[in-house]
Design a protein around this motif. Structure first.
Motif, mmCIF file in Angstrom:
data_model
loop_
_atom_site.group_PDB
_atom_site.id
_atom_site.type_symbol
_atom_site.label_atom_id
_atom_site.label_comp_id
_atom_site.label_asym_id
_atom_site.label_seq_id
_atom_site.Cartn_x
_atom_site.Cartn_y
_atom_site.Cartn_z
ATOM 1 N N THR A 19 0.392 34.207 65.800
ATOM 2 C CA THR A 19 -0.686 35.093 66.231
ATOM 3 C C THR A 19 -0.991 34.780 67.687
ATOM 4 O O THR A 19 -1.403 33.666 68.019
ATOM 5 C CB THR A 19 -1.939 34.916 65.369
ATOM 6 N N GLY A 21 -2.487 35.238 71.750
ATOM 7 C CA GLY A 21 -3.806 35.292 72.362
ATOM 8 C C GLY A 21 -4.545 33.979 72.426
ATOM 9 O O GLY A 21 -5.714 33.942 72.828
ATOM 10 N N HIS A 22 -3.875 32.879 72.049
ATOM 11 C CA HIS A 22 -4.533 31.566 72.081
ATOM 12 C C HIS A 22 -4.028 30.780 73.284
ATOM 13 O O HIS A 22 -2.817 30.614 73.475
ATOM 14 C CB HIS A 22 -4.259 30.795 70.788
ATOM 15 N N THR A 263 0.353 31.741 78.326
ATOM 16 C CA THR A 263 -0.974 31.924 77.726
ATOM 17 C C THR A 263 -2.099 31.619 78.713
ATOM 18 O O THR A 263 -3.276 31.665 78.341
ATOM 19 C CB THR A 263 -1.136 31.013 76.498
ATOM 20 N N GLN A 332 5.193 39.016 82.021
ATOM 21 C CA GLN A 332 3.774 39.056 82.387
ATOM 22 C C GLN A 332 3.560 38.956 83.893
ATOM 23 O O GLN A 332 2.418 38.828 84.356
ATOM 24 C CB GLN A 332 3.025 37.925 81.673
ATOM 25 N N PRO A 375 2.171 44.828 78.417
ATOM 26 C CA PRO A 375 1.367 44.410 77.264
ATOM 27 C C PRO A 375 2.277 44.215 76.059
ATOM 28 O O PRO A 375 3.015 45.128 75.673
ATOM 29 C CB PRO A 375 0.400 45.586 77.067
ATOM 30 N N THR A 377 2.967 43.443 72.058
ATOM 31 C CA THR A 377 2.323 43.622 70.758
ATOM 32 C C THR A 377 3.233 43.099 69.658
ATOM 33 O O THR A 377 4.470 43.085 69.809
ATOM 34 C CB THR A 377 1.991 45.108 70.494
ATOM 35 N N ALA A 399 1.497 37.864 72.782
ATOM 36 C CA ALA A 399 1.442 39.206 72.195
ATOM 37 C C ALA A 399 0.167 39.399 71.379
ATOM 38 O O ALA A 399 -0.362 38.459 70.778
ATOM 39 C CB ALA A 399 2.665 39.438 71.310
ATOM 40 N N GLU A 400 -0.289 40.632 71.323
ATOM 41 C CA GLU A 400 -1.449 40.966 70.493
ATOM 42 C C GLU A 400 -0.993 41.106 69.045
ATOM 43 O O GLU A 400 -0.015 41.793 68.748
ATOM 44 C CB GLU A 400 -2.067 42.284 70.968
ATOM 45 N N GLY A 401 -1.695 40.443 68.143
ATOM 46 C CA GLY A 401 -1.356 40.519 66.731
ATOM 47 C C GLY A 401 -0.453 39.376 66.303
ATOM 48 O O GLY A 401 -0.248 38.410 67.043
ATOM 49 N N THR A 402 0.097 39.496 65.088
ATOM 50 C CA THR A 402 0.916 38.431 64.506
ATOM 51 C C THR A 402 2.371 38.856 64.460
ATOM 52 O O THR A 402 2.740 39.801 63.766
ATOM 53 C CB THR A 402 0.432 38.078 63.087
ATOM 54 N N THR A 403 3.200 38.142 65.198
ATOM 55 C CA THR A 403 4.634 38.417 65.285
ATOM 56 C C THR A 403 5.385 37.573 64.266
ATOM 57 O O THR A 403 5.056 36.401 64.056
ATOM 58 C CB THR A 403 5.153 38.102 66.699
#
Length: 434
Positions: A19, A21-22, A263, A332, A375, A377, A399-403
């Protein structure tokens, strides 16, 4: 490590769930170098006394090499962080297909067996699936040392016609791809047992080669560098054993700092000094916005102003094995980045999975182009290449969400504890059955 883990099928169904974003922050250590260790394991075949390699990486390729050495006559055991060998009493110089096809240093191991037993049969190398592995420079070194070769579409058989390797001269570089790391070590192994002085023209001088040369020099082999022009190796009938350390892995160190940097985080590599990175790699990372500073005997890595686009090439100095992770990081970076692959015929298996995550990245022959920032995802992605899986892990952290990433078998071929280290730095991840 489970002793049977390395025998798992290549279609291992476990998956990594990350997940993003951390922000990663903290201190971690760096494992022993995979690529150095694999060449030292081959070098251990030549020792006439017990030899211990310390600080080894606990990776699947270590288990595979231990099994190959044991099955071909050199008793080997792994005890903690030590790889312990005893001299062979009898040789069985045929690299098992199911093992030799799982690593990329098969031809180097075969050279060690050829030097000791006078003959060897081995499958074509395996390992990562990003391109065909050329071994022509390895075979040229074997022929130069006096071997006759019988080559089929899947195997090579080599036989020395004399009592052992003869002194020889061989060129391990090609006009297109430059000096071969593996072929330099192959030639060194053969020369270490030749009765006289051999010359390796235009040798590779990466840390893997330097470490192997240092181990042989400590064991009584004559090693003399003539700049980048030649390496003179004077063989001996008796190579001593003892203890030799495996240096920490600059590839894991770079993977960890790129994972933290993507990150917006900071990582302290507590056992890896800045001097452990090549000057060219430090320069490339600096161009990309990553600052490295000495800190408490290790390295503090941070990216204070964010990623920057770069124009670079993967050479023996900048290291092809960080190209996929660097590509992930550059997704990025504002602007257009280009990376030209100059070691392998191709290295782009990470491009399509990164595109699935939303990256604007393309491959045109040896050149990878990245337009950023993109971005990212969550998606379900996979790879069968150690560094490509590491690149997907790097991208998933941002990434946004869980890969979901498949390819953990290949990741564990090169990284013994990368995932726990990332978790200790703040990554939210789990390993599950699909």
């Amino acid at each position: 490590m489970n002793d049977q883990t390395f025998l798992l099928p290549l279609t291992d169904t476990r998956a990594i769930r990350i997940t993003g974003g951390h922000r990663l922050q903290g201190t971690t250590s760096v494992q022993g170098s995979k690529n150095i260790a694999l060449h030292l394991y081959a070098g251990a075949l030549l020792a006439d006394e017990p030899l211990t390699l310390t600080g080894i990486p606990h990776i699947l390729d270590t288990q595979v090499c231990s099994e190959i050495l044991t099955r071909t006559g050199t008793p080997t055991r792994i005890v903690g962080d030590r790889f312990e060998t005893a001299p062979a009493t009898a040789w069985h110089p045929a690299v098992p297909d199911e093992l030799g096809g799982r690593i990329r240093t098969t031809a180097v191991l075969a050279a060690g067996l050829l030097a000791r037993a006078g003959r060897v049969r081995f499958p074509l190398p395996g390992g990562d699936a990003f391109c065909h592995r050329l071994i022509d420079r390895h075979l040229a070194a074997m022929e130069a040392a006096g071997a006759t070769l019988d080559i089929t579409g899947t195997h090579v058989e080599a036989h020395l016609t004399g009592r052992g390797p003869q002194p020889f001269t061989t060129n391990v570089t090609t006009q297109k791809w430059g000096p071969s790391l593996g072929a330099t070590v192959t030639a060194m192994l053969l020369a270490a047992r030749a009765r006289g002085t051999s010359t390796i023209l235009h040798p590779n001088a990466e840390p893997e080669v330097l470490a192997t040369a240092s181990m042989f020099a400590a064991g009584g082999v004559g090693i003399a560098w003539e700049g980048t022009t030649a390496l003179q190796v004077t063989g001996t009938d008796h190579i001593t054993g003892g203890s030799f350390p495996v240096p920490p892995d600059r590839l894991e160190a770079t993977t960890l700092l790129l994972a933290a940097a993507i990150t917006g985080g900071t990582v302290h590599l507590d056992n890896f000094p800045v001097s452990g990175f090549t000057a060219a790699l430090v320069a490339t990372l600096a161009d990309a916005g990553i600052e490295l500073a000495p800190a408490n005997g290790g390295t503090l890595a941070q990216c204070p102003a964010g990623p920057r686009c770069v124009q670079t090439a993967t050479t023996s100095a900048t290291c092809t094995d960080i190209q996929p992770q660097l590509t992930a990081f550059l997704t990025q970076a504002p602007g257009t980045s280009r990376i030209e692959e100059r070691i392998y015929t191709s290295r782009a298996t990470h491009v399509d999975p990164l595109r699935a995550l939303g990256a604007d990245v393309t491959a045109d022959g040896p050149t990878i182009t990245v337009h950023g920032p993109s971005p990212l995802t969550a998606a379900h992605v996979a790879s069968q290449d150690i560094r490509a899986v590491a690149a997907l892990v790097t991208a998933a952290l941002a990434a946004e969400g869980t890969t979901t990433i498949q390819g953990i078998y290949h990741l564990q071929r090169g990284y013994g504890s990368l995932l726990p280290k990332l978790a200790s730095l703040g990554a939210e991840l789990t390993v599950t059955q699909k």
